[in-house]
Design a protein around this motif. Structure first.
Motif, PDB file in Angstrom:
ATOM      1  N   LEU A 164      10.728  40.242 -28.210  1.00 31.31           N
ATOM      2  CA  LEU A 164      10.399  39.057 -27.418  1.00 31.31           C
ATOM      3  C   LEU A 164      11.057  37.856 -28.081  1.00 31.31           C
ATOM      4  O   LEU A 164      10.669  37.449 -29.175  1.00 31.31           O
ATOM      5  CB  LEU A 164       8.887  38.880 -27.349  1.00 31.31           C
ATOM      6  N   ASP A 165      12.070  37.309 -27.441  1.00 29.25           N
ATOM      7  CA  ASP A 165      12.901  36.272 -28.045  1.00 29.25           C
ATOM      8  C   ASP A 165      12.499  34.898 -27.515  1.00 29.25           C
ATOM      9  O   ASP A 165      12.777  34.555 -26.363  1.00 29.25           O
ATOM     10  CB  ASP A 165      14.375  36.550 -27.735  1.00 29.25           C
ATOM     11  N   LEU A 166      11.855  34.104 -28.354  1.00 31.73           N
ATOM     12  CA  LEU A 166      11.391  32.766 -27.988  1.00 31.73           C
ATOM     13  C   LEU A 166      12.161  31.678 -28.740  1.00 31.73           C
ATOM     14  O   LEU A 166      11.735  30.534 -28.789  1.00 31.73           O
ATOM     15  CB  LEU A 166       9.889  32.635 -28.281  1.00 31.73           C
ATOM     16  N   ARG A 167      13.309  32.022 -29.301  1.00 30.71           N
ATOM     17  CA  ARG A 167      14.079  31.070 -30.100  1.00 30.71           C
ATOM     18  C   ARG A 167      14.784  30.032 -29.228  1.00 30.71           C
ATOM     19  O   ARG A 167      15.131  30.289 -28.079  1.00 30.71           O
ATOM     20  CB  ARG A 167      15.122  31.804 -30.933  1.00 30.71           C
ATOM     21  N   SER A 168      15.030  28.871 -29.811  1.00 27.93           N
ATOM     22  CA  SER A 168      15.894  27.878 -29.189  1.00 27.93           C
ATOM     23  C   SER A 168      17.345  28.302 -29.400  1.00 27.93           C
ATOM     24  O   SER A 168      17.646  29.187 -30.207  1.00 27.93           O
ATOM     25  CB  SER A 168      15.646  26.507 -29.815  1.00 27.93           C
ATOM     26  N   ALA A 169      18.259  27.660 -28.673  1.00 30.19           N
ATOM     27  CA  ALA A 169      19.665  28.084 -28.674  1.00 30.19           C
ATOM     28  C   ALA A 169      20.280  28.054 -30.069  1.00 30.19           C
ATOM     29  O   ALA A 169      21.054  28.943 -30.435  1.00 30.19           O
ATOM     30  CB  ALA A 169      20.464  27.205 -27.722  1.00 30.19           C
ATOM     31  N   ALA A 170      19.964  27.031 -30.868  1.00 30.06           N
ATOM     32  CA  ALA A 170      20.565  26.911 -32.198  1.00 30.06           C
ATOM     33  C   ALA A 170      20.232  28.116 -33.067  1.00 30.06           C
ATOM     34  O   ALA A 170      21.075  28.606 -33.830  1.00 30.06           O
ATOM     35  CB  ALA A 170      20.084  25.627 -32.876  1.00 30.06           C
ATOM     36  N   TYR A 171      19.010  28.619 -32.967  1.00 28.72           N
ATOM     37  CA  TYR A 171      18.576  29.750 -33.796  1.00 28.72           C
ATOM     38  C   TYR A 171      18.996  31.085 -33.183  1.00 28.72           C
ATOM     39  O   TYR A 171      19.267  32.047 -33.909  1.00 28.72           O
ATOM     40  CB  TYR A 171      17.070  29.661 -34.053  1.00 28.72           C
ATOM     41  N   ALA A 172      19.093  31.128 -31.863  1.00 25.65           N
ATOM     42  CA  ALA A 172      19.586  32.346 -31.219  1.00 25.65           C
ATOM     43  C   ALA A 172      21.033  32.611 -31.591  1.00 25.65           C
ATOM     44  O   ALA A 172      21.489  33.761 -31.565  1.00 25.65           O
ATOM     45  CB  ALA A 172      19.443  32.222 -29.705  1.00 25.65           C
ATOM     46  N   THR A 187      14.170  37.417 -23.167  1.00 27.03           N
ATOM     47  CA  THR A 187      14.190  35.997 -23.503  1.00 27.03           C
ATOM     48  C   THR A 187      13.323  35.257 -22.495  1.00 27.03           C
ATOM     49  O   THR A 187      13.233  35.656 -21.324  1.00 27.03           O
ATOM     50  CB  THR A 187      15.617  35.424 -23.479  1.00 27.03           C
ATOM     51  N   VAL A 188      12.678  34.199 -22.946  1.00 29.69           N
ATOM     52  CA  VAL A 188      11.689  33.512 -22.112  1.00 29.69           C
ATOM     53  C   VAL A 188      12.018  32.032 -21.990  1.00 29.69           C
ATOM     54  O   VAL A 188      12.301  31.358 -22.988  1.00 29.69           O
ATOM     55  CB  VAL A 188      10.268  33.680 -22.705  1.00 29.69           C
ATOM     56  N   ALA A 220       0.456  45.323 -26.885  1.00 24.21           N
ATOM     57  CA  ALA A 220       1.723  45.659 -27.544  1.00 24.21           C
ATOM     58  C   ALA A 220       2.649  46.326 -26.547  1.00 24.21           C
ATOM     59  O   ALA A 220       2.876  47.546 -26.610  1.00 24.21           O
ATOM     60  CB  ALA A 220       1.486  46.544 -28.754  1.00 24.21           C
ATOM     61  N   PRO A 221       3.196  45.559 -25.599  1.00 24.84           N
ATOM     62  CA  PRO A 221       4.095  46.160 -24.606  1.00 24.84           C
ATOM     63  C   PRO A 221       5.316  46.775 -25.268  1.00 24.84           C
ATOM     64  O   PRO A 221       5.867  46.233 -26.221  1.00 24.84           O
ATOM     65  CB  PRO A 221       4.475  44.977 -23.708  1.00 24.84           C
ATOM     66  N   LYS A 222       5.741  47.919 -24.748  1.00 26.78           N
ATOM     67  CA  LYS A 222       6.835  48.673 -25.358  1.00 26.78           C
ATOM     68  C   LYS A 222       8.208  48.253 -24.852  1.00 26.78           C
ATOM     69  O   LYS A 222       9.222  48.540 -25.488  1.00 26.78           O
ATOM     70  CB  LYS A 222       6.640  50.175 -25.108  1.00 26.78           C
ATOM     71  N   ASP A 223       8.244  47.586 -23.682  1.00 24.19           N
ATOM     72  CA  ASP A 223       9.529  47.201 -23.110  1.00 24.19           C
ATOM     73  C   ASP A 223       9.325  45.973 -22.224  1.00 24.19           C
ATOM     74  O   ASP A 223       8.179  45.556 -21.979  1.00 24.19           O
ATOM     75  CB  ASP A 223      10.144  48.357 -22.315  1.00 24.19           C
ATOM     76  N   PRO A 224      10.397  45.342 -21.750  1.00 28.25           N
ATOM     77  CA  PRO A 224      10.247  44.117 -20.951  1.00 28.25           C
ATOM     78  C   PRO A 224       9.424  44.301 -19.684  1.00 28.25           C
ATOM     79  O   PRO A 224       8.668  43.399 -19.299  1.00 28.25           O
ATOM     80  CB  PRO A 224      11.698  43.740 -20.635  1.00 28.25           C
ATOM     81  N   ASP A 225       9.543  45.453 -19.009  1.00 29.05           N
ATOM     82  CA  ASP A 225       8.720  45.710 -17.821  1.00 29.05           C
ATOM     83  C   ASP A 225       7.235  45.620 -18.161  1.00 29.05           C
ATOM     84  O   ASP A 225       6.447  44.997 -17.443  1.00 29.05           O
ATOM     85  CB  ASP A 225       9.024  47.106 -17.268  1.00 29.05           C
ATOM     86  N   ALA A 226       6.857  46.260 -19.255  1.00 28.78           N
ATOM     87  CA  ALA A 226       5.457  46.253 -19.676  1.00 28.78           C
ATOM     88  C   ALA A 226       5.029  44.852 -20.110  1.00 28.78           C
ATOM     89  O   ALA A 226       3.868  44.464 -19.914  1.00 28.78           O
ATOM     90  CB  ALA A 226       5.241  47.256 -20.812  1.00 28.78           C
ATOM     91  N   SER A 251      15.672  38.422 -18.638  1.00 26.37           N
ATOM     92  CA  SER A 251      15.348  36.996 -18.589  1.00 26.37           C
ATOM     93  C   SER A 251      14.008  36.822 -17.888  1.00 26.37           C
ATOM     94  O   SER A 251      13.848  37.289 -16.742  1.00 26.37           O
ATOM     95  CB  SER A 251      16.423  36.212 -17.837  1.00 26.37           C
ATOM     96  N   LEU A 252      13.076  36.170 -18.553  1.00 30.34           N
ATOM     97  CA  LEU A 252      11.747  35.914 -17.983  1.00 30.34           C
ATOM     98  C   LEU A 252      11.552  34.410 -17.851  1.00 30.34           C
ATOM     99  O   LEU A 252      11.795  33.664 -18.803  1.00 30.34           O
ATOM    100  CB  LEU A 252      10.653  36.496 -18.866  1.00 30.34           C
ATOM    101  N   ASP A 253      11.078  33.977 -16.686  1.00 30.08           N
ATOM    102  CA  ASP A 253      10.660  32.601 -16.473  1.00 30.08           C
ATOM    103  C   ASP A 253       9.144  32.575 -16.335  1.00 30.08           C
ATOM    104  O   ASP A 253       8.589  33.290 -15.480  1.00 30.08           O
ATOM    105  CB  ASP A 253      11.290  32.000 -15.216  1.00 30.08           C
TER     106      ASP A 253
END
Length: 260
Positions: A164-172, A187-188, A220-226, A251-253
């Motif tokens: 689960l990637d919640l980083r801002s662009a600079a850190y990504a 990514t969210v 503890a979802p195992k994948d993005p669908d979950a 990509s999740l909004d």
């Protein structure tokens, strides 16, 4: 599940704990790269203060951060989860989680950093000032410095579960999941539903709440669908876009009605 977080610009004081031990930090494959950044940062800040302020992009009011960086090797260290403050971390509220959620946080949260590369919230570090956007005179741009060691270390840290990637662009920019890891990475973005625009403050706050919700629920979802299903079960409005080709992330909004 591995959750990738940005650090906070503001940080709590180091306190009176024992000094930093680089070798004790998680992800030991990053130790040499950490020593390189730490050594140059301390040397820079122990020398010409004005040059250090310029390199670090510090205003006059943040002059004291230069001296703090100069003393990093001997400053007291505290768990990273106590050092990082700000909107996301206030909403996450690590200190007020129950014991089981704190254990889950220790296993799953990874905070990216211009100085340390990435650390667990239980890793003991001193307070510092060095964003990923800094270009040190010797090492150059820190995002570029971290790419090779991160590429070696992070796939193993990600294991075979959800990222689960919640980083801002600079850190990504320091590590981009590739191959099959990318396929299980989400990514969210957090959008103000009426305008469908990102607003920095509530973007950070909502990301903190999302992580807290997952940790508190023991989900503890195992994948993005979950993950999409889990977030909807927790009351979030989520729109998901699966990758169009292999090696791309989901990509999740997350849509929020009120800005707070």
């Amino acid at each position: 599940m591995l959750v990738l977080l940005p650090p906070s610009e503001g940080k709590a004081a180091s306190g009176r704990g024992a000094a930093l031990e680089l070798g004790s930090l998680s992800l030991p494959g990053l130790t040499d790269a950490r020593e390189a950044v730490l050594g140059e940062l301390v040397e820079l800040c122990a020398g010409d203060e004005e040059k250090a302020r310029e390199v670090l992009g510090l205003s006059e009011g943040l002059r004291g951060e230069v001296a703090k960086n100069a003393g990093l090797r001997t400053a007291g260290a505290r768990p990273a989860g106590e050092i990082y403050t700000g909107v996301l971390y206030d909403a996450l509220g690590l200190a007020s989680l129950d014991a089981a959620a704190k254990r889950r946080a220790a296993r799953s949260l990874l905070v990216f950093s211009g100085l340390w590369g990435a650390v667990r919230v239980t890793d003991r570090i001193p307070s510092y000032r060095c964003s990923m956007g800094v270009k040190l005179p010797g090492l150059g741009a820190l995002a570029g410095h971290w790419r090779a060691p991160m590429a070696e270390v992070l796939p193993e840290a990600a294991g075979d579960g959800l990222v689960l990637d919640l980083r801002s662009a600079a850190y990504a920019a320091a590590w981009k999941p590739k191959g099959e890891v990318a396929g299980r990475t989400a990514t969210v973005r957090v959008l103000h539903a009426p305008t469908r625009k990102v607003v920095s403050h509530f973007n950070k706050a909502t990301k903190g709440r999302i992580v807290r919700s997952l940790l508190s629920a023991g989900t503890a979802p195992k994948d993005p669908d979950a993950l999409v299903e889990a977030l909807r079960d927790l009351g979030y409005v989520v729109e998901a876009e699966a990758p169009g080709k292999a090696g791309r992330s989901w990509s999740l909004d997350v849509l929020v009605e009120e800005v707070h």
